[in-house]
Design a protein around this motif. Structure first.
Motif, PDB file in Angstrom:
ATOM      1  N   ALA A  24       0.831  -1.202   0.000  1.00 11.50           N
ATOM      2  CA  ALA A  24       0.000   0.000   0.000  1.00 11.50           C
ATOM      3  C   ALA A  24       0.864   1.250   0.000  1.00 11.50           C
ATOM      4  CB  ALA A  24      -0.936  -0.008   1.203  1.00 11.50           C
ATOM      5  N   ALA A  25       1.943   1.234   0.772  1.00  7.50           N
ATOM      6  CA  ALA A  25       2.844   2.382   0.812  1.00  7.50           C
ATOM      7  C   ALA A  25       3.534   2.579  -0.538  1.00  7.50           C
ATOM      8  CB  ALA A  25       3.881   2.201   1.919  1.00  7.50           C
ATOM      9  N   ALA A  26       3.911   1.470  -1.182  1.00  8.96           N
ATOM     10  CA  ALA A  26       4.554   1.568  -2.497  1.00  8.96           C
ATOM     11  C   ALA A  26       3.574   2.109  -3.530  1.00  8.96           C
ATOM     12  CB  ALA A  26       5.082   0.204  -2.924  1.00  8.96           C
ATOM     13  N   ASP A  27       2.310   1.694  -3.453  1.00 11.91           N
ATOM     14  CA  ASP A  27       1.301   2.209  -4.381  1.00 11.91           C
ATOM     15  C   ASP A  27       1.093   3.707  -4.197  1.00 11.91           C
ATOM     16  OD1 ASP A  27       0.925  -0.269  -5.508  1.00 11.91           O
ATOM     17  OD2 ASP A  27      -0.860  -0.748  -4.297  1.00 11.91           O
ATOM     18  N   ARG A  28       1.043   4.157  -2.946  1.00 13.03           N
ATOM     19  CA  ARG A  28       0.881   5.588  -2.683  1.00 13.03           C
ATOM     20  C   ARG A  28       2.081   6.368  -3.221  1.00 13.03           C
ATOM     21  NH1 ARG A  28      -1.064   3.671   2.226  1.00 13.03           N
ATOM     22  NH2 ARG A  28       0.956   3.983   3.219  1.00 13.03           N
ATOM     23  N   GLU A  29       3.273   5.817  -3.056  1.00 15.46           N
ATOM     24  CA  GLU A  29       4.473   6.497  -3.540  1.00 15.46           C
ATOM     25  C   GLU A  29       4.469   6.588  -5.063  1.00 15.46           C
ATOM     26  OE1 GLU A  29       9.293   5.906  -3.474  1.00 15.46           O
ATOM     27  OE2 GLU A  29       8.096   4.979  -1.890  1.00 15.46           O
ATOM     28  N   ARG A  30       4.085   5.496  -5.731  1.00 15.23           N
ATOM     29  CA  ARG A  30       4.001   5.509  -7.195  1.00 15.23           C
ATOM     30  C   ARG A  30       2.977   6.533  -7.672  1.00 15.23           C
ATOM     31  NH1 ARG A  30       2.722   0.158  -7.534  1.00 15.23           N
ATOM     32  NH2 ARG A  30       4.435  -0.725  -6.396  1.00 15.23           N
ATOM     33  N   GLN A  31       1.820   6.590  -7.016  1.00 14.90           N
ATOM     34  CA  GLN A  31       0.781   7.549  -7.398  1.00 14.90           C
ATOM     35  C   GLN A  31       1.277   8.971  -7.212  1.00 14.90           C
ATOM     36  OE1 GLN A  31      -2.022   7.131  -8.897  1.00 14.90           O
ATOM     37  NE2 GLN A  31      -2.787   9.211  -8.707  1.00 14.90           N
ATOM     38  N   THR A  32       1.995   9.226  -6.145  1.00  9.14           N
ATOM     39  CA  THR A  32       2.549  10.556  -5.903  1.00  9.14           C
ATOM     40  C   THR A  32       3.540  10.938  -6.997  1.00  9.14           C
ATOM     41  OG1 THR A  32       2.289  10.238  -3.532  1.00  9.14           O
ATOM     42  CG2 THR A  32       3.802  11.963  -4.224  1.00  9.14           C
ATOM     43  N   LEU A  33       4.369   9.998  -7.405  1.00 11.07           N
ATOM     44  CA  LEU A  33       5.340  10.275  -8.470  1.00 11.07           C
ATOM     45  C   LEU A  33       4.644  10.554  -9.793  1.00 11.07           C
ATOM     46  CD1 LEU A  33       8.100   7.625  -7.689  1.00 11.07           C
ATOM     47  CD2 LEU A  33       8.216  10.097  -7.369  1.00 11.07           C
ATOM     48  N   VAL A  34       3.598   9.806 -10.098  1.00 13.46           N
ATOM     49  CA  VAL A  34       2.869  10.000 -11.350  1.00 13.46           C
ATOM     50  C   VAL A  34       2.202  11.371 -11.372  1.00 13.46           C
ATOM     51  CG1 VAL A  34       0.850   9.218 -12.656  1.00 13.46           C
ATOM     52  CG2 VAL A  34       2.525   7.569 -11.867  1.00 13.46           C
ATOM     53  N   VAL A  35       1.576  11.738 -10.269  1.00  8.35           N
ATOM     54  CA  VAL A  35       0.894  13.031 -10.200  1.00  8.35           C
ATOM     55  C   VAL A  35       1.894  14.180 -10.301  1.00  8.35           C
ATOM     56  CG1 VAL A  35      -0.439  14.543  -8.677  1.00  8.35           C
ATOM     57  CG2 VAL A  35      -1.107  12.153  -8.975  1.00  8.35           C
ATOM     58  N   SER A  36       3.033  14.068  -9.636  1.00  5.65           N
ATOM     59  CA  SER A  36       4.019  15.145  -9.708  1.00  5.65           C
ATOM     60  C   SER A  36       4.621  15.259 -11.102  1.00  5.65           C
ATOM     61  CB  SER A  36       5.113  14.956  -8.660  1.00  5.65           C
ATOM     62  OG  SER A  36       5.825  13.772  -8.900  1.00  5.65           O
ATOM     63  N   GLN A  38       3.028  14.460 -13.911  1.00  7.68           N
ATOM     64  CA  GLN A  38       1.974  15.036 -14.739  1.00  7.68           C
ATOM     65  C   GLN A  38       1.893  16.543 -14.523  1.00  7.68           C
ATOM     66  OE1 GLN A  38      -2.001  13.819 -13.775  1.00  7.68           O
ATOM     67  NE2 GLN A  38      -2.769  14.353 -15.781  1.00  7.68           N
ATOM     68  N   THR A  39       1.989  16.974 -13.285  1.00  2.18           N
ATOM     69  CA  THR A  39       1.953  18.404 -12.973  1.00  2.18           C
ATOM     70  C   THR A  39       3.130  19.121 -13.620  1.00  2.18           C
ATOM     71  OG1 THR A  39       0.865  17.923 -10.880  1.00  2.18           O
ATOM     72  CG2 THR A  39       1.913  20.082 -11.092  1.00  2.18           C
ATOM     73  N   ARG A  40       4.300  18.516 -13.556  1.00  3.33           N
ATOM     74  CA  ARG A  40       5.497  19.128 -14.157  1.00  3.33           C
ATOM     75  C   ARG A  40       5.328  19.298 -15.653  1.00  3.33           C
ATOM     76  NH1 ARG A  40       9.934  17.890 -16.859  1.00  3.33           N
ATOM     77  NH2 ARG A  40       9.364  15.701 -17.065  1.00  3.33           N
ATOM     78  N   PRO A  87       5.508  18.065 -24.385  1.00  5.23           N
ATOM     79  CA  PRO A  87       5.544  16.622 -24.100  1.00  5.23           C
ATOM     80  C   PRO A  87       4.180  15.980 -24.299  1.00  5.23           C
ATOM     81  CG  PRO A  87       5.669  17.920 -22.092  1.00  5.23           C
ATOM     82  CD  PRO A  87       5.710  18.874 -23.213  1.00  5.23           C
ATOM     83  N   VAL A  88       4.199  14.728 -24.600  1.00  6.54           N
ATOM     84  CA  VAL A  88       2.953  14.011 -24.848  1.00  6.54           C
ATOM     85  C   VAL A  88       2.369  13.581 -23.508  1.00  6.54           C
ATOM     86  CG1 VAL A  88       1.918  12.028 -25.967  1.00  6.54           C
ATOM     87  CG2 VAL A  88       3.830  13.202 -27.038  1.00  6.54           C
TER      88      VAL A  88
END
Length: 91
Positions: A24-36, A38-40, A87-88
């Motif tokens: 669960a912690a790894a999933d939250r970390e992956r989601q945080t990386l994806v969102v950041s 995308q924002t960038r 970027p795409v």
């Protein structure tokens, strides 16, 4: 289950996390990386569009990928190097 660390005072016990908690912690970390990421990328596209005085473009719209290639400025369409620099995001 509690474990005693040899480097700490014996009264400081730490619970050992289960595999489900680690997943669960790894999933939250992956989601945080994806969102950041995308924002960038969205901020990068916005900067490119602001350089051509385009401020009302909605990147969150469903047809944003098609709309991005059809954007027109006062001088005409966006230059090819600017389009290539976008970027795409929309897969």
């Amino acid at each position: 289950m509690l474990a005693v660390s040899p480097y700490r005072h014996p009264s400081s016990l730490k619970a050992i996390s289960t595999l489900e908690e680690e997943d669960a912690a790894a999933d939250r970390e992956r989601q945080t990386l994806v969102v950041s990421e995308q924002t960038r990328l969205m901020n990068r596209i916005k900067v490119l569009l602001v350089r051509f005085c385009i401020r009302s473009f909605r990147l969150r719209a469903r047809n944003a990928a098609n709309g991005l290639m059809a954007v027109h400025t006062a001088e005409g369409t966006l230059p090819d190097n600017t389009r290539a620099g976008c970027p795409v995001l929309f897969v």
